[in-house]
Design an enzyme around this catalytic site. Structure first.
Site, PDB file in Angstrom:
ATOM      1  N   GLN A  88      -1.086 -22.889  15.941  1.00 11.90           N
ATOM      2  CA  GLN A  88      -2.544 -22.909  15.804  1.00 11.90           C
ATOM      3  C   GLN A  88      -3.195 -22.085  16.911  1.00 11.90           C
ATOM      4  O   GLN A  88      -3.004 -22.360  18.096  1.00 11.90           O
ATOM      5  CB  GLN A  88      -3.088 -24.345  15.837  1.00 11.90           C
ATOM      6  CG  GLN A  88      -4.597 -24.403  15.633  1.00 11.90           C
ATOM      7  CD  GLN A  88      -5.130 -25.815  15.484  1.00 11.90           C
ATOM      8  OE1 GLN A  88      -4.380 -26.746  15.226  1.00 11.90           O
ATOM      9  NE2 GLN A  88      -6.430 -25.963  15.630  1.00 11.90           N
ATOM     10  N   CYS A  94      -7.281 -26.938  12.318  1.00  7.46           N
ATOM     11  CA  CYS A  94      -6.037 -27.636  12.001  1.00  7.46           C
ATOM     12  C   CYS A  94      -5.916 -27.919  10.506  1.00  7.46           C
ATOM     13  O   CYS A  94      -4.807 -27.990   9.968  1.00  7.46           O
ATOM     14  CB  CYS A  94      -5.899 -28.915  12.813  1.00  7.46           C
ATOM     15  SG  CYS A  94      -7.303 -30.043  12.699  1.00  7.46           S
ATOM     16  N   HIS A 167      -7.373 -34.699  13.897  1.00  8.19           N
ATOM     17  CA  HIS A 167      -6.366 -33.643  13.781  1.00  8.19           C
ATOM     18  C   HIS A 167      -5.550 -33.825  12.508  1.00  8.19           C
ATOM     19  O   HIS A 167      -5.312 -34.948  12.057  1.00  8.19           O
ATOM     20  CB  HIS A 167      -5.441 -33.688  15.002  1.00  8.19           C
ATOM     21  CG  HIS A 167      -4.482 -32.555  15.071  1.00  8.19           C
ATOM     22  ND1 HIS A 167      -4.868 -31.232  15.089  1.00  8.19           N
ATOM     23  CD2 HIS A 167      -3.104 -32.537  15.133  1.00  8.19           C
ATOM     24  CE1 HIS A 167      -3.809 -30.455  15.168  1.00  8.19           C
ATOM     25  NE2 HIS A 167      -2.726 -31.223  15.184  1.00  8.19           N
ATOM     26  N   ASP A 182       3.049 -29.448  12.948  1.00  8.64           N
ATOM     27  CA  ASP A 182       1.812 -29.520  13.715  1.00  8.64           C
ATOM     28  C   ASP A 182       1.654 -28.190  14.434  1.00  8.64           C
ATOM     29  O   ASP A 182       2.505 -27.813  15.251  1.00  8.64           O
ATOM     30  CB  ASP A 182       1.903 -30.676  14.726  1.00  8.64           C
ATOM     31  CG  ASP A 182       0.629 -30.866  15.540  1.00  8.64           C
ATOM     32  OD1 ASP A 182      -0.227 -29.964  15.545  1.00  8.64           O
ATOM     33  OD2 ASP A 182       0.498 -31.926  16.187  1.00  8.64           O
TER      34      ASP A 182
END
Length: 238
Positions: A88, A94, A167, A182
């Protein structure tokens, strides 16, 4: 290059489906609300197979420390094909990275002429980790050309530069193994373990995924648990 930011995506299946279709998701698939990973009655209403799961949760200090755990899985445990992972690099995006993880690891649900599939095929990356300048420009381009989709939803959206404590992460199956993805995890994909043999259910029937989602809920306070939400990529109901 200075950090860019976007308005956070609302955890709404219509918003995610619209964005995903813009990225090349075939219209036979869409995102749906997932109400349970353990209750058979609630799970019965979900179209199957579920190709990916996207979890929204409130960040806390414990989750942040866990994300930055320096332990790295042995690369050999990933098998011959690592899951595709994007680092990211856009603040508050996100939700977009969760979409990229969902779609990139399920290329069979993408249209052949999709922008995302073209990028993946023309830009192979070592160990399927995408974090170079070319990737950043690709993600920035998607953010800009789909800026209106960040404004969609039923709730009032925060400003793009706001610090948001919610998130998104993604769960996918790849080469018979289950992963948590993630974009802010320095090591990349997190291996959860082997998938079961029940391909009809998809991720909806995976106990390892259900246990991991429960782990997040168990380590959140009572107020934070009200802000959890789960979406699934599944055959469209339309």
């Amino acid at each position: 290059m200075s950090e860019r930011s976007v308005v956070p995506l609302e955890s709404n299946p219509d918003v995610f489906s619209d964005f995903a279709h813009g990225l090349g998701l075939d219209k036979s698939y869409a995102f749906v609300d997932i109400y349970s990973l353990t209750d058979p009655d609630l799970m019965a209403f979900t179209p199957k197979p579920v190709k990916s799961l996207i979890l929204l949760f409130p960040i806390n200090g414990f989750f942040e420390a866990s994300k930055n755990d320096s332990r790295i899985e042995n690369p050999s445990t990933f098998g011959d094909t690592n899951p595709i992972w994007f680092k990211q690099s856009v603040k508050n995006a996100c939700g977009l990275y969760a979409l990229l993880h969902s779609l990139s690891n399920n290329p069979e649900v993408l249209q052949r002429n999709s922008q995302l599939l073209h990028f993946l095929e023309s830009h192979p990356s070592p160990q399927n980790k995408y974090f170079d300048d070319c990737t950043d420009e690709f993600v920035f381009s998607i953010s800009e050309t789909n800026s209106d989709r960040f404004e969609q939803g039923q709730s009032q959206a925060p400003n793009a530069d706001d610090d948001v404590n919610l998130h998104y992460i993604t769960f996918v199956e790849r080469e018979g193994k289950l992963y948590e993805l993630d974009g802010r995890r320095p090591q990349g994909a997190k291996l959860l373990g082997k998938a079961s043999v029940n391909s009809e259910e998809g991720l909806l029937g995976e106990k390892l995924v259900a246990d991991r989602v429960q782990w997040y809920m168990d380590n959140a306070d009572a107020q934070s648990k009200l802000h959890f939400n789960l979406l699934g990529l599944a055959p469209s109901l339309d």
